[in-house]
Design an enzyme around this catalytic site. Structure first.
Site, PDB file in Angstrom:
ATOM      1  NE  ARG A 120      -4.003  -2.067   2.042  1.00 30.61           N
ATOM      2  CZ  ARG A 120      -3.916  -3.082   2.900  1.00 30.61           C
ATOM      3  NH1 ARG A 120      -3.013  -3.062   3.852  1.00 30.61           N
ATOM      4  NH2 ARG A 120      -4.741  -4.101   2.805  1.00 30.61           N
ATOM      5  CE  LYS A 142      -0.766  13.764 -15.064  1.00 31.15           C
ATOM      6  NZ  LYS A 142      -1.124  14.252 -16.425  1.00 31.15           N
ATOM      7  CD  GLU A 184       6.606  15.236 -23.391  1.00 38.05           C
ATOM      8  OE1 GLU A 184       5.947  16.288 -23.269  1.00 38.05           O
ATOM      9  OE2 GLU A 184       6.072  14.108 -23.459  1.00 38.05           O
ATOM     10  CE  LYS A 226       5.374  16.975 -14.875  1.00 41.92           C
ATOM     11  NZ  LYS A 226       5.342  15.736 -15.599  1.00 41.92           N
ATOM     12  CD  GLU A 236      -4.075  16.342 -16.088  1.00 42.31           C
ATOM     13  OE1 GLU A 236      -2.925  15.909 -15.953  1.00 42.31           O
ATOM     14  OE2 GLU A 236      -4.836  16.002 -16.996  1.00 42.31           O
ATOM     15  NE  ARG A 240       0.670  16.822 -13.521  1.00 44.00           N
ATOM     16  CZ  ARG A 240       1.305  16.019 -12.700  1.00 44.00           C
ATOM     17  NH1 ARG A 240       1.056  16.050 -11.407  1.00 44.00           N
ATOM     18  NH2 ARG A 240       2.185  15.144 -13.170  1.00 44.00           N
ATOM     19  CG  ASN A 244      -2.065  16.187 -20.306  1.00 43.43           C
ATOM     20  OD1 ASN A 244      -1.063  15.528 -20.072  1.00 43.43           O
ATOM     21  ND2 ASN A 244      -3.027  16.347 -19.416  1.00 43.43           N
ATOM     22  CG  HIS A 247       0.458  14.584 -24.054  1.00 44.13           C
ATOM     23  ND1 HIS A 247       1.166  15.727 -24.359  1.00 44.13           N
ATOM     24  CD2 HIS A 247       1.310  13.811 -23.334  1.00 44.13           C
ATOM     25  CE1 HIS A 247       2.379  15.649 -23.840  1.00 44.13           C
ATOM     26  NE2 HIS A 247       2.499  14.489 -23.206  1.00 44.13           N
ATOM     27  CG  HIS A 251      -1.966   9.683 -25.141  1.00 42.52           C
ATOM     28  ND1 HIS A 251      -2.516  10.093 -23.954  1.00 42.52           N
ATOM     29  CD2 HIS A 251      -0.627   9.733 -24.958  1.00 42.52           C
ATOM     30  CE1 HIS A 251      -1.554  10.387 -23.091  1.00 42.52           C
ATOM     31  NE2 HIS A 251      -0.392  10.176 -23.680  1.00 42.52           N
ATOM     32  CG  HIS A 264       5.226   9.820 -24.906  1.00 39.62           C
ATOM     33  ND1 HIS A 264       3.853   9.660 -24.798  1.00 39.62           N
ATOM     34  CD2 HIS A 264       5.520  10.962 -24.231  1.00 39.62           C
ATOM     35  CE1 HIS A 264       3.356  10.654 -24.089  1.00 39.62           C
ATOM     36  NE2 HIS A 264       4.347  11.454 -23.721  1.00 39.62           N
TER      37      HIS A 264
HETATM   38  P1  NAD Z   1      11.686   4.778 -22.596  1.00 40.57           P
HETATM   39  O1  NAD Z   1      11.584   4.679 -21.148  1.00 40.57           O
HETATM   40  O2  NAD Z   1      11.100   3.697 -23.420  1.00 40.57           O
HETATM   41  O3  NAD Z   1      13.216   4.985 -22.978  1.00 40.57           O
HETATM   42  C1  NAD Z   1      13.570   5.094 -24.341  1.00 40.57           C
HETATM   43  C2  NAD Z   1      14.637   4.058 -24.732  1.00 40.57           C
HETATM   44  O4  NAD Z   1      15.903   4.516 -24.282  1.00 40.57           O
HETATM   45  C3  NAD Z   1      14.435   2.695 -24.125  1.00 40.57           C
HETATM   46  O5  NAD Z   1      14.845   1.711 -25.046  1.00 40.57           O
HETATM   47  C4  NAD Z   1      15.391   2.719 -22.938  1.00 40.57           C
HETATM   48  O6  NAD Z   1      15.805   1.446 -22.520  1.00 40.57           O
HETATM   49  C5  NAD Z   1      16.544   3.493 -23.516  1.00 40.57           C
HETATM   50  N1  NAD Z   1      17.390   4.199 -22.573  1.00 40.57           N
HETATM   51  C6  NAD Z   1      17.037   4.811 -21.427  1.00 40.57           C
HETATM   52  N2  NAD Z   1      18.080   5.493 -20.944  1.00 40.57           N
HETATM   53  C7  NAD Z   1      19.122   5.289 -21.782  1.00 40.57           C
HETATM   54  C8  NAD Z   1      20.458   5.746 -21.822  1.00 40.57           C
HETATM   55  N3  NAD Z   1      20.912   6.623 -20.929  1.00 40.57           N
HETATM   56  N4  NAD Z   1      21.260   5.319 -22.810  1.00 40.57           N
HETATM   57  C9  NAD Z   1      20.778   4.483 -23.763  1.00 40.57           C
HETATM   58  N5  NAD Z   1      19.512   4.035 -23.811  1.00 40.57           N
HETATM   59  C10 NAD Z   1      18.699   4.443 -22.823  1.00 40.57           C
HETATM   60  O7  NAD Z   1      11.003   6.137 -23.142  1.00 40.57           O
HETATM   61  P2  NAD Z   1      10.968   7.634 -22.588  1.00 40.57           P
HETATM   62  O8  NAD Z   1      10.895   8.491 -23.790  1.00 40.57           O
HETATM   63  O9  NAD Z   1      12.001   7.893 -21.581  1.00 40.57           O
HETATM   64  O10 NAD Z   1       9.572   7.690 -21.824  1.00 40.57           O
HETATM   65  C11 NAD Z   1       8.372   7.501 -22.504  1.00 40.57           C
HETATM   66  C12 NAD Z   1       7.336   7.030 -21.508  1.00 40.57           C
HETATM   67  O11 NAD Z   1       7.164   8.035 -20.502  1.00 40.57           O
HETATM   68  C13 NAD Z   1       5.987   6.768 -22.115  1.00 40.57           C
HETATM   69  O12 NAD Z   1       5.466   5.565 -21.597  1.00 40.57           O
HETATM   70  C14 NAD Z   1       5.145   7.941 -21.630  1.00 40.57           C
HETATM   71  O13 NAD Z   1       3.779   7.633 -21.494  1.00 40.57           O
HETATM   72  C15 NAD Z   1       5.769   8.228 -20.299  1.00 40.57           C
HETATM   73  N6  NAD Z   1       5.587   9.607 -19.827  1.00 40.57           N
HETATM   74  C16 NAD Z   1       5.186   9.776 -18.550  1.00 40.57           C
HETATM   75  C17 NAD Z   1       5.029  11.049 -18.039  1.00 40.57           C
HETATM   76  C18 NAD Z   1       4.651  11.235 -16.607  1.00 40.57           C
HETATM   77  O14 NAD Z   1       4.371  12.381 -16.210  1.00 40.57           O
HETATM   78  N7  NAD Z   1       4.647  10.194 -15.804  1.00 40.57           N
HETATM   79  C19 NAD Z   1       5.320  12.155 -18.845  1.00 40.57           C
HETATM   80  C20 NAD Z   1       5.759  11.948 -20.150  1.00 40.57           C
HETATM   81  C21 NAD Z   1       5.890  10.654 -20.629  1.00 40.57           C
HETATM   82  N1  GLY Z   2       3.276  14.820 -18.529  1.00 38.66           N
HETATM   83  C1  GLY Z   2       2.074  15.456 -18.086  1.00 38.66           C
HETATM   84  C2  GLY Z   2       1.970  15.638 -16.630  1.00 38.66           C
HETATM   85  O1  GLY Z   2       2.837  15.257 -15.888  1.00 38.66           O
HETATM   86  O2  GLY Z   2       1.014  16.163 -16.152  1.00 38.66           O
END
Ligand code: NAD
Ligand code: GLY
Length: 358
Positions: A120, A142, A184, A226, A236, A240, A244, A247, A251, A264
């Site tokens: 939890r 998030k 972003e 941010k 949100e 906030r 998006n 997005h 999406h 993404h």
């Molecule tokens: P990812 O986590 O898939 O990383 C991209 C690629 O880079 C992967 O293959 C990973 O293994 C590789 N990688 C990571 N670090 C590396 C490094 N230093 N050197 C070499 N390779 C490396 O993608 P991302 O773009 O980091 O994140 C996208 C995700 O984040 C999506 O699922 C999206 O929905 C989510 N997201 C979440 C929020 C939030 O607020 N929580 C905001 C934006 C995006």
């Molecule tokens: N990436 C959008 C948010 O964190 O609200």
């Protein structure tokens, strides 16, 4: 090193941004409730950075469990989440064990959600290693996973206790992933800060060449925007939602093209072009500003137009967006560069006209 704070009362936490932070256990130890952590990472990041972090922690007397997941957006699901729970239970991880997410946004979102659910709720730390994760996903709490019927549809708001962004890790990031992160960064200029948008246009080459000072400024400025938004509207209920931008369309592109085919950040860039086109049709953004935005995406190595999924597919996927209220899609649109608004009052014919395939 630059340090910012996400100001959320007793759940406030620091974001440290700098070089060679992976071995700075002095920054991590004060955030541990007991000398036990589980580092969650993936098969790509583990050979690059896991030993460095784990060895530094072990040398500081911390018990470290390593959890290595398959890599990819396609694995951001229940099965992978369960792999984390299996490992935590098998490793007898306790309430005061801290989970550390070492990786990009996929690892951060999965680990944060696991931390929110395991016993939890256990503490967690974000060590983002992609540009996207350093400027966006590691900050703000998030967390979650995808569902076959929609992206990020299952999750929780759950804040980390610390974000440690080591800029050196970006040197191993593939160029396409760096560009995805720039989408972003550009978003912050578009929604909040026209001066930053202009600064990005001037400094895009230095950013793509990984110039340390330029990158540090861009990451710090993005995180500051941010953090300010999250501090005002953590869950949100209003402001906030502006984060998006692009997005809702993005999406739809990610889901419609199949998770992992469009990154993404690429989908967000193409989605923002659609949002900008719609904003222009609404009489807000000028065509000149739409052209400037598309030029900046091209300079960042990002798509400047969206794929042709067909109008019906776009409308179907967008109808599954988290911002749908009473069956109506709430759009984030641009009044001008540097100012975004949310609205559900978009005439259907204007929306259809801007969708590829119309
Ligand atoms: P990812 O986590 O898939 O990383 C991209 C690629 O880079 C992967 O293959 C990973 O293994 C590789 N990688 C990571 N670090 C590396 C490094 N230093 N050197 C070499 N390779 C490396 O993608 P991302 O773009 O980091 O994140 C996208 C995700 O984040 C999506 O699922 C999206 O929905 C989510 N997201 C979440 C929020 C939030 O607020 N929580 C905001 C934006 C995006
Ligand atoms: N990436 C959008 C948010 O964190 O609200």
């Amino acid at each position: 090193m630059q340090t910012l704070t996400v100001a959320l009362g007793e759940r406030s936490y620091p974001i440290h941004i700098g070089v060679n932070l992976l071995t700075r256990t002095d920054l991590i130890l004060p955030h541990l409730l007991q000398a036990q952590v589980a580092i969650v990472t993936n098969t790509t990041v583990a050979p690059l950075y896991l030993a460095k972090l784990a060895n530094a922690l072990r040398a500081s007397g911390v018990m470290v469990q390593e959890i290595i997941l398959p890599d990819g957006e396609v694995h951001k699901n229940w099965q992978t989440l369960n792999q984390i729970f299996d490992a935590l239970l098998a490793g007898h991880c306790e309430r005061k064990t801290t989970l550390i997410a070492l990786g990009g946004g996929v690892i951060g979102d999965l680990t944060g959600f696991a931390a929110a659910c395991y016993l939890r709720g256990v503490p967690f730390i974000q060590i983002p290693t992609t540009l996207l994760a350093q400027v966006d996903s590691s900050v703000g709490g998030k967390t979650g996973i995808n569902h076959p019927l929609g992206k990020n549809m299952i999750g929780a708001f759950y804040q980390p206790g610390l974000v440690l962004a080591d800029i050196n890790t970006l040197h191993t990031l593939p160029a396409r992933e760096l560009s995805a992160g720039l989408a972003e960064v550009i978003k912050y200029g578009l929604i909040y800060d026209a001066t930053f948008f202009d600064w990005l246009a001037t400094n895009m080459s230095a950013l793509r060449a990984l110039d340390t000072a330029t990158l540090t400024y861009a990451i710090e400025h993005s995180c500051a925007i941010k953090a300010a938004i999250v501090a005002q509207d953590e869950r949100e209920s209003g402001l906030r939602a502006l984060l998006n931008l692009g997005h809702t369309f993005g999406h739809a592109i990610e889901s419609g093209m199949g998770y992992g085919n469009w990154l993404h950040g690429e989908a967000v860039a193409a989605g923002t072009v659609l949002a900008a086109d719609l904003s222009c049709r609404m009489g807000w953004l000028t065509q000149n500003d739409v052209d400037r935005l598309r030029a900046l995406y091209r300079a960042a190595g990002l798509p400047d137009s969206a794929p042709n999924l067909g109008v019906d597919a776009y409308l179907k996927w967008m109808g599954l967006d988290k911002k749908v209220e009473n069956g109506r899609i709430r759009f984030v649109l641009l009044r001008r560069i540097g100012e975004a608004v949310t609205t559900a009052d978009v005439p259907a014919e204007l929306l259809s006209a801007c969708l590829p395939g119309a």
